[in-house]
Design an enzyme around this catalytic site. Structure first.
Site, PDB file in Angstrom:
ATOM      1  N   LYS A  45     -16.017  15.386  -6.495  1.00 36.68           N
ATOM      2  CA  LYS A  45     -17.292  15.814  -7.473  1.00 36.68           C
ATOM      3  C   LYS A  45     -16.696  15.608  -8.687  1.00 36.68           C
ATOM      4  CE  LYS A  45     -18.090  19.204 -10.056  1.00 36.68           C
ATOM      5  NZ  LYS A  45     -18.734  18.367 -11.120  1.00 36.68           N
ATOM      6  N   GLU A  78      -4.482  25.607 -26.345  1.00 41.62           N
ATOM      7  CA  GLU A  78      -4.945  24.391 -26.222  1.00 41.62           C
ATOM      8  C   GLU A  78      -6.614  24.112 -26.941  1.00 41.62           C
ATOM      9  OE1 GLU A  78      -5.082  21.347 -22.616  1.00 41.62           O
ATOM     10  OE2 GLU A  78      -5.986  23.167 -22.317  1.00 41.62           O
ATOM     11  N   CYS A 123      -4.310  16.444 -21.521  1.00 41.71           N
ATOM     12  CA  CYS A 123      -3.686  17.151 -21.343  1.00 41.71           C
ATOM     13  C   CYS A 123      -2.267  17.330 -21.753  1.00 41.71           C
ATOM     14  CB  CYS A 123      -3.794  17.843 -19.769  1.00 41.71           C
ATOM     15  SG  CYS A 123      -3.199  16.459 -18.522  1.00 41.71           S
ATOM     16  N   GLU A 178      -3.793  21.067 -11.721  1.00 37.96           N
ATOM     17  CA  GLU A 178      -3.219  20.523 -12.987  1.00 37.96           C
ATOM     18  C   GLU A 178      -3.839  21.067 -14.146  1.00 37.96           C
ATOM     19  OE1 GLU A 178      -0.196  19.459 -13.230  1.00 37.96           O
ATOM     20  OE2 GLU A 178       0.439  19.346 -11.181  1.00 37.96           O
TER      21      GLU A 178
END
Length: 490
Positions: free
Chosen positions: A180, A389, A288, A254
């Site tokens: 997905k 972040e 990231c 992750e």
């Protein structure tokens, strides 16, 4: 209003057949450089569609696990050839859907083909080991065997290369897959599935469903047939998955990063500024591993900021399809709002906005999600822009008086994905490598980028810190060890 002229509708792949969702409903994927342009329409799947895909993968698993490794590898090689043959077409589609520059998209298509070939080769070497036995009548050895059905859930920022580095090792080790992709970038994900399907993948081995996480997510991580879940995305979503999976389901997560670049007093300031721009503003800061904090020694702080602003000012911002563009749009409106909100937060916290941070709305920028890359100075380590972040083109510059202070600042966040240092002092580099709390460490290199054959992953809240992605070690996640004691009869 989005334009619907000649828009193709793409289907799910379930049990070897391209099919509509059970509801028949679809959603649009749009171009972030021009939000009015629809790239394609995709199936708005729900749990019923995911369950069908999982059941198809479960049925296909026994035959696929017994397929010769060379035949599994051959399919990956053919899929890689198909991707490379359509390089320019797929790179343009990737840019239209995600926003990154054509140069970055070409690199991602090439890298994805390289990944497929790498694992096609490595899959021929998956093996157990023989062990010494105190009993001369007993042969002790191990076998590496596939897990079964693996669900692959991927983000929009590297919508081809991240799926490739998850799906390829899963397939080559004999697992079946339900994939997905992110709803912002389903087209290029579909191209990867088309490559594998067209290369001769048996029905049910690779399955593809699109739709929102809220409507598809539960069975992807909780269905009894799912033996492993591999996910790349936000830390919040990863924590939710980790809480939801069954005890027997293997998980690979992750997640986020707040990646530092330390600039030492002996650093080449121009090189350091280039590393910061490359790590922080390429891909519009949507990586990231992107550089979000630059921790600079007092003695070179002002010269570094001057060089950083000069290089950032020279960046050309626009559609990634246009030649010469350095920075494309953010991927969607939510990303744009998030970045603008953090610019406001930084200013309200007392940081100085040294450059950029404003939305671009004139001319070619009017229809897209554009923001000028932002540089904050006067940032203290406890500010939100130094801790959270942002996932956009925002760099916080933080002063440090000593190497020890710089290291303490670098480690004083909940993340630990990638970190870099710019220095000519090999002793400082060694101390940095040993002391930094990060899964990926760079010396005189940007925080972004990793090799296909090298392990990738983080520590602390950046990862489950169990199994690494990429490289030979990635195969470990997709296999389990069976220990055999084979005695002699008579």
């Amino acid at each position: 209003m989005a334009t619907e002229t000649l828009v193709e509708t793409f289907k799910n792949l379930i049990d070897g057949q391209w099919v509509e969702s059970a509801s028949g409903e679809t959603f649009a994927s749009t171009n972030p450089a021009n939000a009015a342009e629809i790239v394609g329409r995709f199936q708005a799947s729900a749990e019923e569609d995911v369950n069908r895909a999982i059941e198809a993968a479960q049925r296909a698993f026994p035959a696929w696990r017994e397929t010769a490794p060379s035949k599994r590898a051959d399919i990956l090689y053919k899929a890689a050839d198909w991707l490379e043959a359509g390089l320019e077409r797929f790179a343009e589609e990737l840019t239209r859907e995600e926003g990154k520059t054509l140069a970055a998209s070409r690199m991602e298509v090439k890298r994805s083909a390289q990944t497929l070939r790498y694992y096609a080769s490595e899959g021929m070497n998956v093996a157990g080991e023989t062990l010494p036995s105190d009993d001369p009548e007993t042969f002790v050895y191990t076998r590496r065997e596939p897990l079964g059905v693996v669900t692959v859930i991927t983000p929009w920022n590297f919508p081809l290369s991240i799926p490739a580095r998850k799906i390829a090792p899963a397939l080559v080790t004999g697992n079946t897959v339900v994939f997905k992709p992110a709803s912002d970038t389903p087209l290029i994900a579909c191209r990867l599935v088309q490559a594998l399907h067209g290369a001769g993948m048996p029905a049910g081995v690779i399955n593809f469903v699109t739709g929102s996480a809220s409507k598809t997510g539960t069975p992807l991580v909780t269905h009894p047939a799912v033996k492993a879940v591999t996910f790349t995305g936000s830390t919040g979503a990863g924590e939710k998955i980790n809480r939801s999976v069954r005890l027997s389901t293997r998980v690979q997560l992750e997640l986020g990063g707040k990646n530092p670049l330390i600039v030492m007093d002996d650093a080449d300031v121009e090189q350091a500024a280039e590393l910061a721009v490359k790590g922080g503003f390429e891909l519009t800061g949507q990586a990231c591993t992107g550089t979000s904090r630059v921790i600079v020694m007092d003695s070179v702080h002002d010269r570094f900021v001057e060089a950083l602003v000069a290089r950032t000012r020279a960046l050309i911002i626009g559609s990634g399809l246009r030649k010469g563009v350095d920075v494309g749009p953010l991927a969607n409106e939510s990303q744009l709002r998030n970045v603008l909100d953090y610019v406001d937060i930084g200013k309200s916290e007392g940081a100085e906005l040294a450059f950029g941070g404003e939305r671009l709305t004139e001319g070619e920028h009017a229809a897209g999600y554009y923001v000028r890359p932002a540089i904050f100075t006067g940032v203290t380590p406890n500010m939100r822009i130094a801790q959270e972040e942002i996932f956009g083109p925002v760099i916080s510059v933080i002063r440090a008086g000593t190497f020890q202070e710089a290291m303490a600042i670098a480690n004083d966040v909940e993340y630990g994905l990638s970190a870099a240092i710019c220095t000519a002092d090999m002793n400082a580099a060694r101390r940095f490598i040993a002391g930094i709390e990060s899964g990926v460490v760079k010396v005189n290199r940007p925080t972004t980028g990793n090799a296909v054959n090298a392990p990738f992953g983080g520590v602390k809240m950046s990862s489950t810190a169990t199994y690494r992605e990429s490289g030979r070690g990635a195969l470990d996640f997709y296999t389990q060890i069976k220990t055999v004691y084979h005695g002699m009869q008579g």
